[in-house]
Motif scaffolding. Structure first.
Motif, PDB file in Angstrom:
ATOM      1  N   LYS A   8     -19.066  15.982   2.564  1.00  0.00           N
ATOM      2  CA  LYS A   8     -17.637  15.350   2.425  1.00  0.00           C
ATOM      3  C   LYS A   8     -17.076  14.673   3.770  1.00  0.00           C
ATOM      4  O   LYS A   8     -16.388  14.106   4.010  1.00  0.00           O
ATOM      5  N   ASN A   9     -18.499  14.619   4.701  1.00  0.00           N
ATOM      6  CA  ASN A   9     -18.177  13.954   6.081  1.00  0.00           C
ATOM      7  C   ASN A   9     -17.264  14.658   6.996  1.00  0.00           C
ATOM      8  O   ASN A   9     -16.525  13.972   7.782  1.00  0.00           O
ATOM      9  N   ILE A  10     -17.164  15.889   6.904  1.00  0.00           N
ATOM     10  CA  ILE A  10     -16.291  16.864   7.698  1.00  0.00           C
ATOM     11  C   ILE A  10     -17.467  17.600   8.456  1.00  0.00           C
ATOM     12  O   ILE A  10     -18.273  18.115   8.029  1.00  0.00           O
ATOM     13  N   LYS A  11     -17.131  17.628   9.973  1.00  0.00           N
ATOM     14  CA  LYS A  11     -17.976  17.937  10.598  1.00  0.00           C
ATOM     15  C   LYS A  11     -17.703  19.614  11.218  1.00  0.00           C
ATOM     16  O   LYS A  11     -17.791  19.796  12.422  1.00  0.00           O
ATOM     17  N   ARG A  12     -17.707  20.272  10.367  1.00  0.00           N
ATOM     18  CA  ARG A  12     -17.202  21.586  10.359  1.00  0.00           C
ATOM     19  C   ARG A  12     -17.933  22.572   9.403  1.00  0.00           C
ATOM     20  O   ARG A  12     -18.176  22.212   8.271  1.00  0.00           O
ATOM     21  N   ASP A  13     -17.972  23.965   9.741  1.00  0.00           N
ATOM     22  CA  ASP A  13     -18.534  24.773   8.589  1.00  0.00           C
ATOM     23  C   ASP A  13     -17.461  25.221   7.758  1.00  0.00           C
ATOM     24  O   ASP A  13     -16.667  26.233   8.336  1.00  0.00           O
ATOM     25  N   CYS A  14     -17.391  24.747   6.668  1.00  0.00           N
ATOM     26  CA  CYS A  14     -16.449  25.095   5.659  1.00  0.00           C
ATOM     27  C   CYS A  14     -16.814  24.440   4.551  1.00  0.00           C
ATOM     28  O   CYS A  14     -17.772  24.080   4.218  1.00  0.00           O
TER      29      CYS A  14
END
Length: 56
Positions: A8-14
């Motif tokens: 989803k274009n989020i740059k974190r580990d989640c």
């Protein structure tokens, strides 16, 4: 249940879960069999851009 944040274009580990009109960003702690909710956004918000700018 949700998808990895990188999808989803989020740059974190989640992970991200869409529930009706809300976006739930969370982590899974497999050691304790628990879920940690990081943020909940309304689907009208540009959540990926906003969350990438926030500090955790």
């Amino acid at each position: 249940m949700g998808v990895k944040c990188i999808n989803k274009n989020i740059k974190r580990d989640c992970r991200v879960l869409v529930n009706e009109s809300h976006i739930i960003i969370y982590n899974i702690d497999e050691t304790n069999n628990s879920i940690f909710i990081i943020r909940i956004y309304h689907s009208s918000v540009d959540y990926a851009n906003k969350f990438n700018k926030e500090l955790i």
